[in-house]
Design a protein around this motif. Structure first.
Motif, PDB file in Angstrom:
ATOM      1  N   SER A  31       0.841  -1.195   0.000  1.00 14.33           N
ATOM      2  CA  SER A  31       0.000   0.000   0.000  1.00 14.33           C
ATOM      3  C   SER A  31       0.875   1.243   0.000  1.00 14.33           C
ATOM      4  O   SER A  31       1.973   1.239   0.561  1.00 14.33           O
ATOM      5  CB  SER A  31      -0.933   0.019   1.211  1.00 14.33           C
ATOM      6  N   GLU A  32       0.376   2.298  -0.636  1.00 17.50           N
ATOM      7  CA  GLU A  32       1.177   3.517  -0.753  1.00 17.50           C
ATOM      8  C   GLU A  32       1.472   4.128   0.614  1.00 17.50           C
ATOM      9  O   GLU A  32       2.576   4.618   0.861  1.00 17.50           O
ATOM     10  CB  GLU A  32       0.456   4.530  -1.639  1.00 17.50           C
ATOM     11  N   PHE A  33       0.488   4.071   1.504  1.00 13.21           N
ATOM     12  CA  PHE A  33       0.651   4.557   2.866  1.00 13.21           C
ATOM     13  C   PHE A  33       0.044   3.531   3.813  1.00 13.21           C
ATOM     14  O   PHE A  33      -0.632   2.599   3.376  1.00 13.21           O
ATOM     15  CB  PHE A  33      -0.035   5.917   3.049  1.00 13.21           C
ATOM     16  N   HIS A  34       0.290   3.694   5.084  1.00 13.26           N
ATOM     17  CA  HIS A  34      -0.323   2.791   6.058  1.00 13.26           C
ATOM     18  C   HIS A  34      -1.847   2.899   5.965  1.00 13.26           C
ATOM     19  O   HIS A  34      -2.413   3.986   6.022  1.00 13.26           O
ATOM     20  CB  HIS A  34       0.122   3.124   7.477  1.00 13.26           C
ATOM     21  N   ASP A  35      -2.503   1.763   5.815  1.00 14.77           N
ATOM     22  CA  ASP A  35      -3.958   1.719   5.689  1.00 14.77           C
ATOM     23  C   ASP A  35      -4.527   0.998   6.906  1.00 14.77           C
ATOM     24  O   ASP A  35      -4.287  -0.192   7.084  1.00 14.77           O
ATOM     25  CB  ASP A  35      -4.339   0.974   4.408  1.00 14.77           C
ATOM     26  N   THR A  43       3.966  -1.327   3.599  1.00 13.60           N
ATOM     27  CA  THR A  43       3.879  -0.017   2.954  1.00 13.60           C
ATOM     28  C   THR A  43       4.894   0.093   1.821  1.00 13.60           C
ATOM     29  O   THR A  43       5.902  -0.623   1.792  1.00 13.60           O
ATOM     30  CB  THR A  43       4.143   1.120   3.945  1.00 13.60           C
ATOM     31  N   LEU A  44       4.612   1.006   0.912  1.00 16.75           N
ATOM     32  CA  LEU A  44       5.519   1.236  -0.208  1.00 16.75           C
ATOM     33  C   LEU A  44       6.907   1.638   0.282  1.00 16.75           C
ATOM     34  O   LEU A  44       7.922   1.166  -0.252  1.00 16.75           O
ATOM     35  CB  LEU A  44       4.947   2.322  -1.118  1.00 16.75           C
ATOM     36  N   ALA A  45       6.974   2.490   1.289  1.00 15.89           N
ATOM     37  CA  ALA A  45       8.269   2.943   1.803  1.00 15.89           C
ATOM     38  C   ALA A  45       9.095   1.774   2.327  1.00 15.89           C
ATOM     39  O   ALA A  45      10.307   1.690   2.062  1.00 15.89           O
ATOM     40  CB  ALA A  45       8.061   3.979   2.906  1.00 15.89           C
ATOM     41  N   ASP A  90      -1.837  -3.045  -7.148  1.00 18.28           N
ATOM     42  CA  ASP A  90      -0.583  -2.521  -6.606  1.00 18.28           C
ATOM     43  C   ASP A  90       0.633  -3.273  -7.140  1.00 18.28           C
ATOM     44  O   ASP A  90       1.755  -2.768  -7.062  1.00 18.28           O
ATOM     45  CB  ASP A  90      -0.597  -2.528  -5.073  1.00 18.28           C
TER      46      ASP A  90
END
Length: 317
Positions: A31-35, A43-45, A90
């Motif tokens: 996921s792009e950010f924490h969901d 997360t993406l990071a 994703d």
């Protein structure tokens, strides 16, 4: 000092005079950010960090190349491959872009029903649970009560129901989903899966496209005719998309004796795959013996030293 230690241990544990072992990492969603609705999703990071750690400490190879090298006893020490299961959006929007940026390749195991319907059965559960009206405080499925009175309760119910439905046959799973939708004013899921065009783009840029059954059943919950058809159909549909042979397969859920057995191994061989991957933890030691039951593993640590050392330690398994 840290880099030297990790490389030293990974070299020592991954190779001997007789053979070099291969670590294969398995991912699912990013996921792009924490969901908060998907607390177990990386997360993406963090995924970007893990890819950098892999490049820094290990030798990242495409799966087909790594298998050939090991078969010929030419695999370099500290070899790793990346695999991604299922085929959600994703995989293209986030994972593929990170891989491209870092000039590495991965293998994507895709369940083809998602291409046609926009998602798999777990996406239907997600949509039903989180889009249910606020006045729906609970639901009953298969005689079990699931609390929907708060976001936290919905998250817990979503995971509990998903885990339960996972081990139903396709017929019983469909019945459960019908029951669930009837209680939650379910709307059709939005398309959140790889498209044919995206799969072609990934394939043409060096990613390996591989099969993961059509509708992601637990093979041991189906009769042999259904299991065979599920495996075969996913191969055929993907081959129509990329217009080349699809040579690798991953068993849904992937644990030997619980999710698949030797009969399914024989099916995979008969259908014409070159190799098949499980989710049992460990490294690949002997391709001749393990070709259709290849183990995988992914460290879950968020710090570089623990992630790298845990992966290095996996060469011993």
């Amino acid at each position: 000092m840290l880099n030297w230690l990790i490389r030293y241990l990974a070299n020592r544990w991954s190779s001997s005079k007789r053979i070099t072992k291969l670590n294969i990492l398995t991912y699912h969603r990013v996921s792009e950010f924490h969901d908060p609705k998907n607390p177990n999703t990386i997360t993406l990071a963090l995924f970007e960090q893990q890819v950098k750690w892999l490049i820094k400490h290990f030798t990242v190879l495409p799966l087909p190349e790594a298998l050939i090298l090991q078969e010929n006893n030419k695999l370099p020490p500290r070899a790793v491959c990346l695999t991604i299961d299922d085929g959600y959006q994703d995989s293209y929007d986030l994972i593929y872009k990170v891989l491209q940026k870092n000039n590495i390749s991965a293998t994507f195991f895709i369940s083809t029903q998602g291409i046609l319907e926009g998602g798999l059965w777990d996406a239907e559960i997600y949509s039903a649970i989180f889009n249910a009206p606020t006045d729906v405080g609970s639901i009953y499925c298969d005689g079990m009560l699931f609390d929907l009175s708060s976001l936290e309760d919905r998250i817990k119910s979503r995971y509990r129901l998903t885990e339960y439905a996972k081990y139903l046959s396709l017929k019983d799973r469909t019945k459960l989903l019908t029951e669930l939708k009837g209680q939650t004013s379910f709307n059709p899921i939005e398309h959140n899966f790889l498209t044919e065009k995206q799969i072609k783009v990934m394939h043409c840029s060096g990613m390996t496209i591989a099969a993961h059954t059509h509708s992601h059943p637990i093979l041991m919950k189906e009769n042999n005719e259904t299991a065979f058809a599920e495996i075969k159909l996913s191969k055929e549909l993907l081959e129509q998309i990329i217009e080349e042979p699809v040579e690798y397969f991953a068993y849904p859920n992937g644990r030997i004796g619980q999710d698949y057995n030797e009969e399914h191994v024989d099916m995979v061989k008969k259908i014409g795959f070159k190799a098949a991957l499980s989710t049992d933890w460990g490294s690949l030691t002997n391709l001749k013996l393990e070709r259709f039951k290849i183990k995988r593993f992914t460290p879950w640590d968020k710090k570089e030293i623990f992630f790298a050392l845990r992966l290095a330690l996996n060469y011993r398994k």
